[in-house]
Every structure is written in structure tokens, then in C-alpha cells.
Design a protein around this motif. Structure first.
Motif, PDB file in Angstrom:
ATOM      1  N   PRO A 289      48.522  48.417  46.476  1.00 12.04           N
ATOM      2  CA  PRO A 289      48.018  47.042  46.626  1.00 12.04           C
ATOM      3  C   PRO A 289      48.423  46.156  45.458  1.00 12.04           C
ATOM      4  CG  PRO A 289      46.300  48.627  47.160  1.00 12.04           C
ATOM      5  CD  PRO A 289      47.440  49.416  46.599  1.00 12.04           C
ATOM      6  N   GLY A 290      48.539  44.868  45.756  1.00 11.13           N
ATOM      7  CA  GLY A 290      48.929  43.896  44.751  1.00 11.13           C
ATOM      8  C   GLY A 290      50.200  43.185  45.159  1.00 11.13           C
ATOM      9  N   GLY A 291      50.299  41.909  44.797  1.00 11.10           N
ATOM     10  CA  GLY A 291      51.499  41.161  45.101  1.00 11.10           C
ATOM     11  C   GLY A 291      51.242  40.048  46.092  1.00 11.10           C
ATOM     12  N   LEU A 292      52.223  39.174  46.217  1.00  8.76           N
ATOM     13  CA  LEU A 292      52.114  38.017  47.107  1.00  8.76           C
ATOM     14  C   LEU A 292      52.475  38.415  48.527  1.00  8.76           C
ATOM     15  CD1 LEU A 292      53.618  35.192  44.889  1.00  8.76           C
ATOM     16  CD2 LEU A 292      51.239  35.590  45.464  1.00  8.76           C
ATOM     17  N   PHE A 293      51.643  39.219  49.151  1.00  4.64           N
ATOM     18  CA  PHE A 293      51.828  39.609  50.534  1.00  4.64           C
ATOM     19  C   PHE A 293      50.922  38.760  51.418  1.00  4.64           C
ATOM     20  CE2 PHE A 293      53.373  43.634  48.696  1.00  4.64           C
ATOM     21  CZ  PHE A 293      54.569  43.720  49.394  1.00  4.64           C
ATOM     22  N   PRO A 294      51.256  38.625  52.687  1.00  4.79           N
ATOM     23  CA  PRO A 294      50.338  37.948  53.598  1.00  4.79           C
ATOM     24  C   PRO A 294      48.991  38.654  53.633  1.00  4.79           C
ATOM     25  CG  PRO A 294      52.501  38.239  54.608  1.00  4.79           C
ATOM     26  CD  PRO A 294      52.514  39.020  53.324  1.00  4.79           C
ATOM     27  N   ALA A 295      47.983  37.932  54.086  1.00  5.71           N
ATOM     28  CA  ALA A 295      46.637  38.497  54.167  1.00  5.71           C
ATOM     29  C   ALA A 295      46.624  39.724  55.057  1.00  5.71           C
ATOM     30  CB  ALA A 295      45.666  37.450  54.700  1.00  5.71           C
ATOM     31  N   VAL A 353      61.098  52.001  41.265  1.00  4.33           N
ATOM     32  CA  VAL A 353      59.803  51.343  41.273  1.00  4.33           C
ATOM     33  C   VAL A 353      58.945  51.957  40.183  1.00  4.33           C
ATOM     34  CG1 VAL A 353      58.887  52.922  43.015  1.00  4.33           C
ATOM     35  CG2 VAL A 353      57.832  50.680  42.718  1.00  4.33           C
ATOM     36  N   SER A 354      58.170  51.131  39.478  1.00  2.00           N
ATOM     37  CA  SER A 354      57.290  51.637  38.433  1.00  2.00           C
ATOM     38  C   SER A 354      56.134  52.412  39.052  1.00  2.00           C
ATOM     39  CB  SER A 354      56.761  50.481  37.575  1.00  2.00           C
ATOM     40  OG  SER A 354      56.010  49.583  38.365  1.00  2.00           O
ATOM     41  N   SER A 355      55.441  53.201  38.246  1.00  2.97           N
ATOM     42  CA  SER A 355      54.368  54.042  38.774  1.00  2.97           C
ATOM     43  C   SER A 355      53.227  53.216  39.354  1.00  2.97           C
ATOM     44  CB  SER A 355      53.833  54.966  37.669  1.00  2.97           C
ATOM     45  OG  SER A 355      53.270  54.198  36.619  1.00  2.97           O
ATOM     46  N   CYS A 356      52.964  52.036  38.786  1.00  2.95           N
ATOM     47  CA  CYS A 356      51.934  51.159  39.327  1.00  2.95           C
ATOM     48  C   CYS A 356      52.460  50.317  40.477  1.00  2.95           C
ATOM     49  CB  CYS A 356      51.378  50.248  38.241  1.00  2.95           C
ATOM     50  SG  CYS A 356      52.610  49.134  37.523  1.00  2.95           S
ATOM     51  N   THR A 357      53.756  50.407  40.772  1.00  2.00           N
ATOM     52  CA  THR A 357      54.481  49.715  41.839  1.00  2.00           C
ATOM     53  C   THR A 357      54.438  48.204  41.688  1.00  2.00           C
ATOM     54  OG1 THR A 357      52.702  49.546  43.491  1.00  2.00           O
ATOM     55  CG2 THR A 357      53.921  51.613  43.410  1.00  2.00           C
ATOM     56  N   TRP A 372      62.069  42.701  39.659  1.00  2.00           N
ATOM     57  CA  TRP A 372      61.134  41.851  40.405  1.00  2.00           C
ATOM     58  C   TRP A 372      59.698  42.170  40.000  1.00  2.00           C
ATOM     59  CZ3 TRP A 372      62.141  38.086  44.151  1.00  2.00           C
ATOM     60  CH2 TRP A 372      63.483  37.947  44.553  1.00  2.00           C
ATOM     61  N   ASP A 373      58.882  41.128  39.930  1.00  2.00           N
ATOM     62  CA  ASP A 373      57.455  41.256  39.651  1.00  2.00           C
ATOM     63  C   ASP A 373      56.705  41.017  40.963  1.00  2.00           C
ATOM     64  OD1 ASP A 373      54.848  41.172  38.827  1.00  2.00           O
ATOM     65  OD2 ASP A 373      55.188  39.794  37.156  1.00  2.00           O
ATOM     66  N   ARG A 374      56.156  42.081  41.554  1.00  2.00           N
ATOM     67  CA  ARG A 374      55.475  41.962  42.844  1.00  2.00           C
ATOM     68  C   ARG A 374      54.217  41.109  42.749  1.00  2.00           C
ATOM     69  NH1 ARG A 374      53.134  46.571  44.429  1.00  2.00           N
ATOM     70  NH2 ARG A 374      52.616  45.570  46.418  1.00  2.00           N
ATOM     71  N   GLN A 375      53.577  41.133  41.613  1.00  3.16           N
ATOM     72  CA  GLN A 375      52.313  40.417  41.492  1.00  3.16           C
ATOM     73  C   GLN A 375      52.512  38.909  41.590  1.00  3.16           C
ATOM     74  OE1 GLN A 375      49.318  42.226  39.110  1.00  3.16           O
ATOM     75  NE2 GLN A 375      48.849  40.316  38.076  1.00  3.16           N
ATOM     76  N   LEU A 376      53.701  38.439  41.204  1.00  6.60           N
ATOM     77  CA  LEU A 376      54.013  37.014  41.279  1.00  6.60           C
ATOM     78  C   LEU A 376      55.024  36.710  42.371  1.00  6.60           C
ATOM     79  CD1 LEU A 376      54.271  36.262  37.454  1.00  6.60           C
ATOM     80  CD2 LEU A 376      52.312  35.928  38.963  1.00  6.60           C
ATOM     81  N   GLY A 377      55.665  37.734  42.915  1.00  8.20           N
ATOM     82  CA  GLY A 377      56.662  37.507  43.941  1.00  8.20           C
ATOM     83  C   GLY A 377      57.918  36.840  43.421  1.00  8.20           C
ATOM     84  N   GLU A 594      42.514  35.840  45.163  1.00  4.32           N
ATOM     85  CA  GLU A 594      42.703  36.405  43.831  1.00  4.32           C
ATOM     86  C   GLU A 594      44.172  36.393  43.440  1.00  4.32           C
ATOM     87  OE1 GLU A 594      40.960  40.212  43.451  1.00  4.32           O
ATOM     88  OE2 GLU A 594      38.998  39.606  44.196  1.00  4.32           O
ATOM     89  N   THR A 595      45.054  36.620  44.399  1.00 11.77           N
ATOM     90  CA  THR A 595      46.485  36.600  44.112  1.00 11.77           C
ATOM     91  C   THR A 595      46.931  35.217  43.636  1.00 11.77           C
ATOM     92  OG1 THR A 595      46.901  38.320  45.757  1.00 11.77           O
ATOM     93  CG2 THR A 595      48.773  36.976  45.087  1.00 11.77           C
ATOM     94  N   TRP A 596      46.461  34.171  44.345  1.00 15.93           N
ATOM     95  CA  TRP A 596      46.830  32.820  43.936  1.00 15.93           C
ATOM     96  C   TRP A 596      46.226  32.471  42.580  1.00 15.93           C
ATOM     97  CZ3 TRP A 596      50.854  30.780  45.734  1.00 15.93           C
ATOM     98  CH2 TRP A 596      51.231  30.936  47.063  1.00 15.93           C
ATOM     99  N   ASN A 597      45.013  32.946  42.302  1.00 19.03           N
ATOM    100  CA  ASN A 597      44.410  32.690  40.993  1.00 19.03           C
ATOM    101  C   ASN A 597      45.244  33.312  39.874  1.00 19.03           C
ATOM    102  OD1 ASN A 597      42.277  31.234  42.079  1.00 19.03           O
ATOM    103  ND2 ASN A 597      40.941  33.025  42.243  1.00 19.03           N
ATOM    104  N   LEU A 598      45.731  34.524  40.107  1.00 17.46           N
ATOM    105  CA  LEU A 598      46.589  35.163  39.111  1.00 17.46           C
ATOM    106  C   LEU A 598      47.890  34.388  38.939  1.00 17.46           C
ATOM    107  CD1 LEU A 598      46.135  38.957  39.926  1.00 17.46           C
ATOM    108  CD2 LEU A 598      45.388  37.767  37.879  1.00 17.46           C
ATOM    109  N   TYR A 599      48.423  33.887  40.050  1.00 16.83           N
ATOM    110  CA  TYR A 599      49.675  33.128  39.971  1.00 16.83           C
ATOM    111  C   TYR A 599      49.482  31.849  39.164  1.00 16.83           C
ATOM    112  CZ  TYR A 599      53.693  30.337  41.438  1.00 16.83           C
ATOM    113  OH  TYR A 599      54.808  29.558  41.448  1.00 16.83           O
TER     114      TYR A 599
END
Length: 641
Positions: A289-295, A353-357, A372-377, A594-599
Motif C-alpha cells: 500500500p501507498g502511492g498515488l493510486f485510484p481509490a 523495487v525497494s523492500s518497502c516498495t 520513481w517515487d510511488r508515494q508522490l507518483g 491522506e495521499t493528497w495531504n502527503l503530496y
């Protein structure tokens, strides 16, 4: 009075034969204590009597069991890293040679095994209560002549999903299966330990079958509106499948390209091959889990459960993402569409891919590495590497020292401000990752990537070896020691190297009677839980044939780093490492909000850096404009006709 010290430490006990005499006992002592500093690390112990021609080895995540694949099936060793080891159970099948194993924990006392044999048949097993249960043959068919070949079979961490790479019609496709994990645990709990035969478990469900993208051809569409209508839900664009180029334009452009670059196509046969003649191989990774994926439709995944799979085909520029947490369908979608597409400037050659993906690294043609940073896309960086050949593999070096590294480790994943280890710290500005880049020539580079123009660096770790026998066959990072890697060479030598100082820490040596088995394709296993390295060694030929054993003298040698003095300077934060080795992120966003807040938090933190980059860009543009104006003034005026 002379002092006699045993050559090996107390817990390094070499195997002794029953015929050892007094002379052998005297040889096991050193009369000069200074010679202790000259001893290179020896295996702490060896697991003997392993099956002949063991092809693969895997260890359970808790370090309790070792699974061996061999020409007659499977074997399970209990307490493999302890003081003793014994074969618990064996699964045998005639003419089944297991060549690949993938293990994950299904529960506290249950394990899931993905096995692949030399005929391309994938099997799914469950091990519990000292019994191996065959769950399913993945590519099983009634007619053996119609059976497809499986090239790779992997399991997601935790045993929720499995991915089988199937070869069909000159290309590869990816079949993703969902496993009824909770149901299996309930069924296995009803089986008494060591009593009765294997039981039949509930069947698995195919989630999707992903086929390679179709070759680009001419289009019959007439307007942009028609192209937009063909795009599914208007959410994923960039695949190139929907366009306005007609078949005639396509043929004319292809003929013009071949005419202009004929000499390059002749000198480089790879470029002259048609895309239809190239086998489309697929490479995939499960993502947490984590990243700018659709809901996810209100679905909240369990900790450590995979939520998506990303993949790419050779010859492609795109990295595709498919969500796994979708509503089950009665029928599998014949052509599932990607939920996210990440384009790249060049063809993808390798990935990691890193261990935390959170981070994905792609090795591209043109000597480029994209992280690539999945958390920010967004791409963390795009770095050019001055390599002398194409890339062969990428490896994340996640246990890396940095500014405030010890403090960040002691704070835990929630308060980690450095981001160098878990990659999920709350500060996005200082996020920095380190990737080991291996080339086909044997040269190796370290890419240190961060956010910003001046936050990345490339260091050459080693050049192309002059002697082909010194070619580094395998380079594997040690996940529990700072900036250390184990390098296995073609000549059978094994070294522990410091990738920062580019120096060799020590050599991992075998007893005189054994050597590294199959140096061109070594059999080894890095076990983070017990902080040990397992390597298969074969008995060297002996002139006395009477000493030959039935098993060919094959042994698994165990090098345990936990008590070795030579690696103490590279050790720190073991407690946090043990709790974080599964790559679970405590700060991964669980909702789109939460994803948008992190972005937005990252955007706010990076205002200063972005303004600096913007100022530098404007300065460069002004300098370039002044240079162009000065050149124009120097040019003589054109004569009037």
C-alpha cells in the motif's frame, strides 16, 4: 608455558571424520596467538548430506526452515541455522526436477511454497504440521501436449497473491492469482502434526491475465473526440494505442526511417529486427500500500498485503500498474487495462523495487537510470551513468549510513526524518536512495539519488575485469550491514566488499576439501533473520576414490555474520532492522485524502528548493539569450539579391 589456542572460535566447528587422530588434533591448535588475525572467515558450520544436484534453496522468513529443490522433488530441513539440522519431510515425484523455489509465511506455523520444475510446470504447496500439501498445478492441462510453459512463479509477501509468467505464442503473459489465505489456515489447523496424508485445500482464483500490448498500427479514427472515447474511462493515457495516424502515414514514416538510418540498422542487428519477431518477456513486481493510486473502493488492505502489481515488457518504454484490490468478477477480464501508466524516455532494460516498495528503479537504454517515487507518483531523479555496456541488473542498497542515520534509526519508522533506510520518513526533501547498477561487462556503479538537481551522484565501484575468470557473477547487498555486499566471482572466490570505500573487507573461504559449486551459476541464499549466508560447495576431486560419498560431497556452508568481529564496524540499528526487514511502512497512506495531504506537504517543504531551481533555470535562459544575441551581431549581413 606455551599457550595453545584453537584455530577456530568456539562456535566455528569444522567437520571432523571419525578417523581423526592425535596429529589431526594437534593441527587444530595455534601455537602463536598472533596468527588469529591472519585467519579469514570460515563457514560457521555446514549442512551435510544434502540431496545430490540440489538446484535451488530458499529459507522461511522466520529462519526456522530451509527448503531444497532437487531432481527428485522437495526437502525440508528444520533448524537449519541452529546447532543441528535434520530433514523433516520430503515430497517426491518421479521425473520432477525442481529448479526454482519461492517461500512466504502463510501464518505462524504454515508456509506457502511456489515451485517451478525443469519442464516449466509451476506448483503451489503449503507446508504445515510436518506435511507438504500440493494445492494446485498452476498450468495443469488434461492434454500434456497443450500445456503452456511457465517461466517464473512468484508469491507476494504474506501469501495473498501469486504471479505466474506463462509463455504462449512467442510471447509471455502474466497470470495473477488470489489465494484464500484465511480459509487455508483454517483447513490446515484441522490437520494433526505428522498424522495422515496431505489434505485437499480450497482452490485458487485467477484475478487477471495480462497479455503484452498489441503492436502499434495505423488507425481508422478521424477525430480527437473519437480517440478520447476509445480511452477507457479517460483516466489512463500514454500507451500509444489510440492515435490519429493512418496506415498509409505509418508505412511512409517506417520506409523513410529505414532509408535514412540504413547504415545503423545494418551495423546493429537488434535495431533491424521487427517487433513481432522479438520474444516479449515480462518482468513484474508486487507493490505494498501507498502511492498515488485510484481509490480502492473503500477496501482497506491488511498490513503487508500487496495491493498492486507493476510490470513492463522488453522493448517497451512504459511501466504499467494494475490494482489487485478490485471487486471479484464472475469471469476474468480478457484484456484488463492498466490503472496507472508511467512513461519513460528510453526502452526499459531492467528494474528493481525497494523492500518497502515505495521506490522503483528502472535501467534504461542510453545509460540512464530512473528512480520513481510511488508515494508522490513522480520520478525522484533521472541519472546518466557513464557505462561501457548496457545494464544487466539493479539492486537497492537500503541499509546506508547518512546524516543523522543513527538518530533516525532509533526514532523508528514514524519519526524517521532521514528517509535513507525505510524510504517512508515524513521528510520528503531529504529522501535519498542508493542503487547498485551492474553492467554486462562486469563494471558496477553506485547511483545515489535524491530530489533536486544537485542531490544525485554516480560512483564507479569497479571497472570491467581484465581477467574473465574474475568476472563478478553475482553481487548481492547485505541487508543487515551498512554498505556491504557479497560478490561471487567466476573463479569461485567469494568476497565481502565495502561499496563506499570500494575495498574488500574479507574473503569467505571454504575448507580445503570443497569449492564453490557451479561458479557460473552459484547456489546461495542471504538469510536476514539469522544474519547468515548459505552457499553450496562441492567436494573437490580426490585421487582416492574410496573417499567419494554417495551424495557427491555437496554441502551447504553457513557463514553467520552476527558474531564476526570483521563486520562490527558496519553494524548498527539491529533492533529496528529486524522489525523493518519485511518492508512494511508505518506511514503509508491508507486513503486518497491522506495521499493528497502527503503530496501537498511535500510541495510545501520543497518550495525553497523549487525556487532555487527556477532561479537557476532563468539564469541559464538569460545567459543563452545573451550568447545568441552576441552571435547574431557578429554575423556579417547577407548580401542583397
Amino acid at each position: 608455558m606455551p599457550v595453545y589456542i584453537r584455530k577456530d572460535p568456539v562456535d566455528i566447528i569444522p567437520e571432523l571424520s571419525e578417523s581423526c587422530g592425535d596429529d589431526d588434533e594437534e593441527e587444530s591448535f595455534l601455537k602463536d596467538p598472533d596468527q588469529l588475525q591472519d585467519q579469514l572467515p570460515q563457514p560457521f558450520r555446514m549442512i551435510d548430506k544434502i540431496p545430490v544436484s540440489t538446484n535451488c534453496v530458499a529459507c522461511s522468513e522466520d529462519g526456522r526452515y530451509i527448503f531444497l529443490g532437487h531432481p527428485s522433488g522437495l526437502s525440508v530441513l528444520d533448524q537449519a541455522l541452529g546447532s543441528t539440522s535434520s530433514t523433516v519431510v520430503v515430497w517426491k515425484e518421479d521425473q520432477v526436477e525442481i529448479t526454482s523455489l519461492h517461500i512466504t509465511c502463510l501464518g505462524e506455523t504454515a508456509y506457502l511454497l511456489g515451485a517451478l520444475d525443469d519442464m516449466g510446470v509451476a506448483r503451489l504447496f503449503a507446508y504445515s504440521s510436518e506435511t507438504i500439501h500440493l494445492i494446485k498445478v498452476i498450468n495443469e492441462t488434461e492434454d500434456i501436449n497443450q500445456r503452456s510453459v511457465c517461466a517464473k512463479f512468484e508469491l507476494s509477501r504474506g501469501g495473498d497473491y501469486g504471479a505466474a509468467t506463462i509463455c504462449c505464442n512467442g510471447s509471455q503473459c502474466l497470470e495473477v492469482y488470489r489465494f484464500p489465505k484465511d480459509v487455508w489456515l483454517k483447513e490446515l489447523s484441522q490437520h494433526a502434526p505428522g498424522v495422515g496424508a496431505a489434505i485437499r485445500l480450497s482452490p485458487v482464483t485467477m484475478v487477471m491475465k495480462i497479455k503484452p500490448p498489441k503492436p502499434l498500427t495505423g488507425s481508422t479514427m478521424k477525430s480527437p473526440f473519437e480517440v478520447l472515447q476509445k480511452t477507457v474511462d479517460s483516466t489512463v493515457i500514454g500507451s500509444g494505442q489510440n492515435h490519429l495516424i493512418s496506415s498509409r502515414q505509418w508505412e511512409e514514416q517506417d520506409a523513410l526511417f529505414k532509408s535514412l538510418y540504413r547504415k545503423y540498422l545494418v551495423t546493429n542487428p537488434r535495431l533491424s529486427k521487427d517487433s513481432e519477431d522479438v520474444l516479449r518477456r515480462v518482468t513484474s513486481h508486487f507493490l505494498l500500500p501507498g502511492g498515488l493510486f485510484p481509490a480502492l473502493g473503500g477496501y482497506k488492505p491488511q498490513p503487508g498485503e500487496a495491493v498492486a502489481v507493476c510490470l513492463w515488457w522488453n522493448g517497451s518504454h512504459s511501466l504499467l500498474h494494475y490494482l489487485l484490490c478490485t471487486t471479484p468478477k464472475d469471469k476474468t477480464d480478457p484484456e484488463p487495462k492498466p490503472d496507472v501508466l508511467w512513461p519513460n524516455a528510453q526502452e526499459v532494460l531492467c528494474s528493481a523495487v525497494s523492500s518497502c516498495t515505495r521506490f522503483l528503479a528502472l535501467g534504461l537504454e542510453g545509460e540512464l537510470v530512473t528512480v520513481w517515487d510511488r508515494q508522490l507518483g513522480l520520478p525522484l531523479c533521472v541519472v546518466a551513468v557513464a557505462a561501457d555496456s548496457v545494464f544487466s541488473s539493479l539492486t537497492f542498497l537500503e541499509y546506508w549510513p547518512g546524516a543523522g542515520f543513527d538518530e533516525a534509526l532509533s526514532q523508528g519508522p514514524d519519526q524517521n526524518q532521514n528517509g535513507t533506510f525505510l524510504g517512508q520518513g515524513t521528510s520528503h526533501i531529504n529522501t535519498k536512495v542508493h542503487v547498485l547498477v551492474s553492467c554486462q561487462s562486469g563494471a558496477r556503479h553506485i547511483v545515489s539519488a535524491g530530489r533536486g538537481m544537485d542531490s544525485h551522484d554516480v560512483t564507479q565501484l569497479s571497472e570491467r575485469p581484465r581477467d574473465s575468470e574474475c568476472f563478478p557473477v553475482v553481487t548481492v547487498a547485505v541487508p543487515f550491514l551498512q554498505h556491504l555486499a557479497v560478490v561471487l566471482h567466476r573463479n569461485g572466490q567469494v568476497f565481502l566488499e565495502d561499496v563506499v570505500t570500494r575495498s574488500r573487507v574479507c574473503r569467505l573461504s571454504f575448507p580445503d576439501s570443497h569449492a564453490l559449486a557451479r561458479p557460473w551459476e552459484p547456489l546461495f541464499l542471504m538469510e536476514p533473520n539469522q544474519q547468515a549466508l548459505l552457499i553450496r560447495g562441492d567436494h573437490l576431486p580426490s585421487p582416492d576414490r574410496a573417499e567419494e560419498t554417495d551424495d557427491g560431497g555437496s554441502r551447504l556452508f553457513v557463514f553467520r555474520f552476527h558474531d564476526a568481529d570483521v563486520v562490527k564496524p558496519y553494524r548498527t540499528g539491529d533492533v529496528l532492522l529486524a522489525s523493518s526487514q519485511h518492508g512494511q511502512s508505518a506511514t503509508a497512506p491508507s486513503s486518497l485524502e491522506e495521499t493528497w495531504n502527503l503530496y501537498f506537504q511535500q510541495r510545501a517543504e520543497s518550495v525553497g528548493q523549487r525556487n532555487k531551481v527556477l532561479t537557476q533555470t532563468w539564469n541559464h535562459l538569460q545567459q543563452h539569450a545573451v550568447m545568441v544575441l552576441s552571435q547574431n551581431h557578429r554575423k556579417p549581413p547577407k548580401p542583397q539579391p
